[in-house]
Design a protein around this motif. Structure first.
Motif: not given
Length: 258
Positions: A128-147
């Motif tokens: 969970a902590s690793a996913l939290h730390a990766a939030r900005d990377t995930m937003r950049a990778r998948w800009p659309a919330a649904a994707d």
């Protein structure tokens, strides 16, 4: 659902605890673990209150007084006097799983907790902590919330790259973010109910309801079945399945008499 489950931030906040003995000590440990400050009587700024008194009338009177001060009150072993109940807890901080029975049976909640404890790896919190730390990377990778949600759902599915029940999942977060993952195409699945009882849903139907982005359903489908779907899934009342379903997973659910 008879109660609204919430997670209350008690860090640095005041909690009233009236009583003594084992029951009071158990509540004190719970509050302390959550970072709360315990006082024995009402104090300005208190958040909630616990009453752990053996005498019925004394417990009732204490609850009435504290409630009159505007506090939500939990009275140990007296669910009829409670504004809220405390669940059995599985702690994999920052992941917390709470099991409640609305005060019906603390023993049942404990038994369910023990089963879940045995299933979840100790490193679940680290994932969970690793996913939290990766939030900005995930937003950049998948800009659309649904994707982004669909990519995360696929990774966290059973056997997925980040399966939560796999102790090694946390070590694969970086590799998962670097992999080429295509955007999910439109997909339509059909569920034909055999009864209006949600407990009669097949495992496949229950899984699909938990995953779907859009729920298309006939008017005959009962609310009790629709309640098994994700809360954020879009509901569409319709007479027929969609000819051109939206991106992601859509379900067409027909009633048991259809």
């Amino acid at each position: 659902m008879q109660q609204l489950p919430v997670f209350l931030n008690l860090a640095g906040r005041t909690v009233v605890l009236v009583g003594e003995g084992e029951a009071a000590e158990a509540k004190a440990r719970l509050v302390t673990r959550a970072g709360g400050r315990i006082v024995p009587a009402w104090e300005e700024g208190a958040a909630i209150a616990f009453v752990a008194l053996a005498d019925d009338e004394a417990a009732r009177a204490a609850a009435v007084e504290l409630r009159a001060r505007g506090l939500l009150v939990n009275v140990v072993d007296r669910p009829e006097l409670c504004d809220f109940t405390t669940p059995a807890i599985v702690d994999r901080a920052p992941v917390t799983i709470a099991i409640g029975t609305g005060g019906a049976s603390a023993g049942l909640a404990k038994a369910v907790r023990q089963r879940i404890e045995a299933l979840l790896p100790s490193r679940l919190g680290a994932l969970a902590s690793a996913l939290h730390a990766a939030r900005d990377t995930m937003r950049a990778r998948w800009p659309a919330a649904a994707d982004r949600r669909r990519a995360i759902d696929a990774a966290l599915a059973a056997g997925g790259a980040l399966d939560p029940l796999d102790p090694g999942a946390v070590d694969r977060v970086g590799r998962w973010l670097a992999e080429e993952i295509g955007t999910a195409a439109s997909r339509l699945e059909i569920i034909r109910l055999t009864s209006n009882d949600p407990d009669d849903l097949t495992l496949r139907a229950a899984r699909l309801l938990g995953e779907a982005d859009h729920i298309f359903h006939s008017p005959a489908v009962p609310a009790a079945v629709l309640d098994r779907a994700r809360a954020d899934a879009v509901r569409h009342r319709a007479d027929a399945p969609p000819g051109d379903p939206p991106p992601g997973l859509s379900l067409w659910i027909s009633g048991s008499g259809s």
